[in-house]
Scaffold this motif. Structure first.
Motif, mmCIF file in Angstrom:
data_model
loop_
_atom_site.group_PDB
_atom_site.id
_atom_site.type_symbol
_atom_site.label_atom_id
_atom_site.label_comp_id
_atom_site.label_asym_id
_atom_site.label_seq_id
_atom_site.Cartn_x
_atom_site.Cartn_y
_atom_site.Cartn_z
ATOM 1 N N ALA A 180 88.008 -70.951 58.725
ATOM 2 C CA ALA A 180 88.256 -71.937 59.767
ATOM 3 C C ALA A 180 87.775 -71.431 61.125
ATOM 4 O O ALA A 180 87.168 -72.179 61.901
ATOM 5 C CB ALA A 180 89.746 -72.278 59.821
ATOM 6 N N LEU A 181 88.038 -70.166 61.418
ATOM 7 C CA LEU A 181 87.602 -69.600 62.690
ATOM 8 C C LEU A 181 86.080 -69.572 62.778
ATOM 9 O O LEU A 181 85.504 -69.970 63.799
ATOM 10 C CB LEU A 181 88.169 -68.191 62.854
ATOM 11 N N ALA A 182 85.420 -69.112 61.716
ATOM 12 C CA ALA A 182 83.956 -69.027 61.731
ATOM 13 C C ALA A 182 83.333 -70.402 61.962
ATOM 14 O O ALA A 182 82.359 -70.534 62.717
ATOM 15 C CB ALA A 182 83.452 -68.429 60.417
ATOM 16 N N ASN A 183 83.889 -71.427 61.345
ATOM 17 C CA ASN A 183 83.334 -72.775 61.505
ATOM 18 C C ASN A 183 83.543 -73.330 62.903
ATOM 19 O O ASN A 183 82.835 -74.250 63.321
ATOM 20 C CB ASN A 183 83.959 -73.721 60.477
ATOM 21 N N SER A 184 84.517 -72.787 63.638
ATOM 22 C CA SER A 184 84.793 -73.290 64.984
ATOM 23 C C SER A 184 83.939 -72.626 66.052
ATOM 24 O O SER A 184 83.939 -73.066 67.206
ATOM 25 C CB SER A 184 86.278 -73.077 65.327
ATOM 26 N N LEU A 185 83.207 -71.575 65.700
ATOM 27 C CA LEU A 185 82.473 -70.793 66.690
ATOM 28 C C LEU A 185 81.044 -71.288 66.873
ATOM 29 O O LEU A 185 80.431 -71.834 65.949
ATOM 30 C CB LEU A 185 82.435 -69.327 66.254
ATOM 31 N N PRO A 186 80.482 -71.072 68.064
ATOM 32 C CA PRO A 186 79.057 -71.366 68.257
ATOM 33 C C PRO A 186 78.210 -70.425 67.421
ATOM 34 O O PRO A 186 78.671 -69.357 66.996
ATOM 35 C CB PRO A 186 78.857 -71.124 69.757
ATOM 36 N N ALA A 187 76.977 -70.799 67.187
ATOM 37 C CA ALA A 187 76.105 -70.062 66.263
ATOM 38 C C ALA A 187 76.005 -68.583 66.602
ATOM 39 O O ALA A 187 76.024 -67.730 65.708
ATOM 40 C CB ALA A 187 74.715 -70.698 66.254
ATOM 41 N N GLU A 188 75.924 -68.245 67.890
ATOM 42 C CA GLU A 188 75.727 -66.846 68.262
ATOM 43 C C GLU A 188 76.970 -65.982 68.032
ATOM 44 O O GLU A 188 76.871 -64.753 68.010
ATOM 45 C CB GLU A 188 75.298 -66.735 69.728
ATOM 46 N N LYS A 189 78.132 -66.596 67.833
ATOM 47 C CA LYS A 189 79.357 -65.839 67.598
ATOM 48 C C LYS A 189 79.825 -65.879 66.154
ATOM 49 O O LYS A 189 80.797 -65.218 65.797
ATOM 50 C CB LYS A 189 80.472 -66.341 68.521
ATOM 51 N N LYS A 190 79.155 -66.646 65.315
ATOM 52 C CA LYS A 190 79.533 -66.677 63.905
ATOM 53 C C LYS A 190 79.202 -65.340 63.241
ATOM 54 O O LYS A 190 78.223 -64.680 63.621
ATOM 55 C CB LYS A 190 78.779 -67.801 63.177
ATOM 56 N N PRO A 191 79.996 -64.922 62.258
ATOM 57 C CA PRO A 191 79.655 -63.677 61.547
ATOM 58 C C PRO A 191 78.371 -63.841 60.754
ATOM 59 O O PRO A 191 78.050 -64.935 60.277
ATOM 60 C CB PRO A 191 80.859 -63.469 60.628
ATOM 61 N N GLY A 192 77.652 -62.743 60.593
ATOM 62 C CA GLY A 192 76.424 -62.800 59.809
ATOM 63 C C GLY A 192 76.685 -63.089 58.353
ATOM 64 O O GLY A 192 75.834 -63.648 57.648
ATOM 65 N N ALA A 193 77.857 -62.698 57.850
ATOM 66 C CA ALA A 193 78.256 -62.969 56.470
ATOM 67 C C ALA A 193 79.775 -63.047 56.430
ATOM 68 O O ALA A 193 80.463 -62.469 57.270
ATOM 69 C CB ALA A 193 77.746 -61.877 55.526
ATOM 70 N N ARG A 194 80.276 -63.762 55.437
ATOM 71 C CA ARG A 194 81.722 -63.904 55.282
ATOM 72 C C ARG A 194 82.044 -63.987 53.799
ATOM 73 O O ARG A 194 81.361 -64.673 53.046
ATOM 74 C CB ARG A 194 82.228 -65.158 56.011
ATOM 75 N N ILE A 195 83.089 -63.271 53.383
ATOM 76 C CA ILE A 195 83.498 -63.236 51.977
ATOM 77 C C ILE A 195 84.980 -63.575 51.885
ATOM 78 O O ILE A 195 85.797 -63.045 52.644
ATOM 79 C CB ILE A 195 83.244 -61.853 51.352
ATOM 80 N N SER A 196 85.320 -64.450 50.961
ATOM 81 C CA SER A 196 86.713 -64.782 50.687
ATOM 82 C C SER A 196 87.188 -63.948 49.504
ATOM 83 O O SER A 196 86.646 -64.064 48.402
ATOM 84 C CB SER A 196 86.859 -66.277 50.376
ATOM 85 N N LEU A 197 88.180 -63.101 49.743
ATOM 86 C CA LEU A 197 88.687 -62.190 48.727
ATOM 87 C C LEU A 197 90.022 -62.712 48.195
ATOM 88 O O LEU A 197 90.971 -62.930 48.959
ATOM 89 C CB LEU A 197 88.868 -60.794 49.329
ATOM 90 N N ALA A 198 90.108 -62.912 46.869
ATOM 91 C CA ALA A 198 91.338 -63.366 46.214
ATOM 92 C C ALA A 198 91.837 -64.686 46.768
ATOM 93 O O ALA A 198 93.047 -64.909 46.892
ATOM 94 C CB ALA A 198 92.429 -62.291 46.330
ATOM 95 N N MET A 199 90.922 -65.579 47.082
ATOM 96 C CA MET A 199 91.293 -66.907 47.568
ATOM 97 C C MET A 199 90.174 -67.889 47.270
ATOM 98 O O MET A 199 88.998 -67.578 47.475
ATOM 99 C CB MET A 199 91.556 -66.864 49.076
ATOM 100 N N GLY A 200 90.549 -69.076 46.779
ATOM 101 C CA GLY A 200 89.599 -70.142 46.586
ATOM 102 C C GLY A 200 89.547 -71.034 47.812
ATOM 103 O O GLY A 200 90.064 -70.684 48.870
ATOM 104 N N PRO A 201 88.938 -72.212 47.688
ATOM 105 C CA PRO A 201 88.843 -73.120 48.835
ATOM 106 C C PRO A 201 90.194 -73.592 49.358
ATOM 107 O O PRO A 201 90.299 -74.009 50.502
ATOM 108 C CB PRO A 201 88.028 -74.292 48.280
ATOM 109 N N ARG A 202 91.204 -73.547 48.522
ATOM 110 C CA ARG A 202 92.557 -73.838 48.980
ATOM 111 C C ARG A 202 93.538 -73.076 48.103
ATOM 112 O O ARG A 202 93.209 -72.688 46.981
ATOM 113 C CB ARG A 202 92.843 -75.346 48.946
ATOM 114 N N PHE A 203 94.750 -72.858 48.622
ATOM 115 C CA PHE A 203 95.718 -72.077 47.875
ATOM 116 C C PHE A 203 96.457 -72.921 46.841
ATOM 117 O O PHE A 203 96.615 -72.517 45.683
ATOM 118 C CB PHE A 203 96.731 -71.442 48.834
ATOM 119 N N ALA A 204 96.905 -74.090 47.263
ATOM 120 C CA ALA A 204 97.694 -74.953 46.372
ATOM 121 C C ALA A 204 97.158 -76.378 46.429
ATOM 122 O O ALA A 204 96.558 -76.801 47.424
ATOM 123 C CB ALA A 204 99.173 -74.936 46.764
ATOM 124 N N GLN A 205 97.361 -77.095 45.381
ATOM 125 C CA GLN A 205 96.944 -78.491 45.328
ATOM 126 C C GLN A 205 97.748 -79.328 46.313
ATOM 127 O O GLN A 205 98.840 -78.967 46.734
ATOM 128 C CB GLN A 205 97.136 -79.042 43.908
#
Length: 263
Positions: free
Chosen positions: A87-112
């Motif tokens: 969520a934070l990465a998507n809110s940032l301007p292009a120059e402040k976004k991380p070069g790469a991002r990995i989600s560890l032990a989490m899918g697109p959402r936690f619960a249905q």
């Protein structure tokens, strides 16, 4: 692709940044052991940051955390930390976004969710699982937190040893107040990743906090999934393997497409 030189580690619900110490130690040891193996490794530097993020997002901490991005950085978010980092990465301007991002032990959402605006629904825990836990937490925060530690360690090959090591790292009492932890549970119930392009997911094969068919669903939709032979507590149970994978990912030319194999 140039080397990524900054690693930012975002911890999960109910577990503070001390949980990263085994991984940091493994990363340091791996780098030290390869210093004489090649000129490239001699010149390699890695900055590791562990911003503790117990509070829900606010203007103040968002401003601070946004300074941790940039094209040279990789953000590794574990559990709730993965949802927050996305969520934070998507809110940032292009120059402040991380070069790469990995989600560890989490899918697109936690619960249905009973009602969802997502165009593609990915497998997640039943909504009732989180609701039941949240109700129990309201009645008895300390006992519920202890139960959560046992729950997330239950998918490891030696669950008892993993729980022991986890408690040795973070202590036997939660470092956050019940109010902060309750807010985190609400985040787990409501946060959903925006998957507009292929994302990276590093998941434990035996994670009790993930739906069993999540990996197949993510790969079917074109996302990059690396599976580790562990559960939810990968920073504790598989820190050496995580360190190897991270250094490979952060090396020059270490694209995410090379991370589809199992560990």
């Amino acid at each position: 692709m140039a080397a990524l030189t900054r690693l930012v580690l975002f911890n999960g619900w109910g577990v503070d940044a001390r949980v990263w110490q085994p991984l940091i130690t493994s990363l340091t040891c791996h780098l030290a052991s390869h210093q004489t193996s090649s000129l490239h490794m001699q010149e390699r530097r890695l900055e590791i940051l562990t911003p503790d993020w117990p509070q829900p997002a606010s203007e103040a901490n968002t401003t601070h955390l946004s300074e941790l991005g940039g094209a040279h950085s990789l953000w590794l978010g574990w559990s709730l930390g993965a949802l927050r980092a996305e969520a934070l990465a998507n809110s940032l301007p292009a120059e402040k976004k991380p070069g790469a991002r990995i989600s560890l032990a989490m899918g697109p959402r936690f619960a249905q969710s009973i009602s969802s605006c997502s165009q593609v629904e990915f497998p997640a825990l039943p909504a009732s699982t989180l609701t039941t836990f949240a109700n129990a937490f309201t009645r008895s925060p300390e006992a519920s937190w202890q139960h959560f530690l046992r729950w997330q360690a239950s998918g490891e090959a030696d669950a008892r040893d993993c729980l022991k090591r986890l408690r040795a790292l973070i202590g036997t009492r939660a470092s956050c107040s019940p109010t902060v932890l309750s807010a985190g549970l609400n985040e787990l119930a409501t946060r959903v990743m925006t998957l507009s392009r292929p994302e990276e997911f590093w998941l434990g094969k035996h994670d009790p906090l993930l739906a069993p068919d999540l990996t197949a669903a993510l790969r079917e939709q074109g996302h990059h999934v690396t599976e580790f032979d562990g559960g939810h507590c990968l920073p504790v149970s598989r820190h050496e393997t995580l360190a190897e994978a991270l250094l490979k990912r952060m090396a020059p030319g270490g694209s995410r497409t090379c991370q589809s194999e199992n560990f």
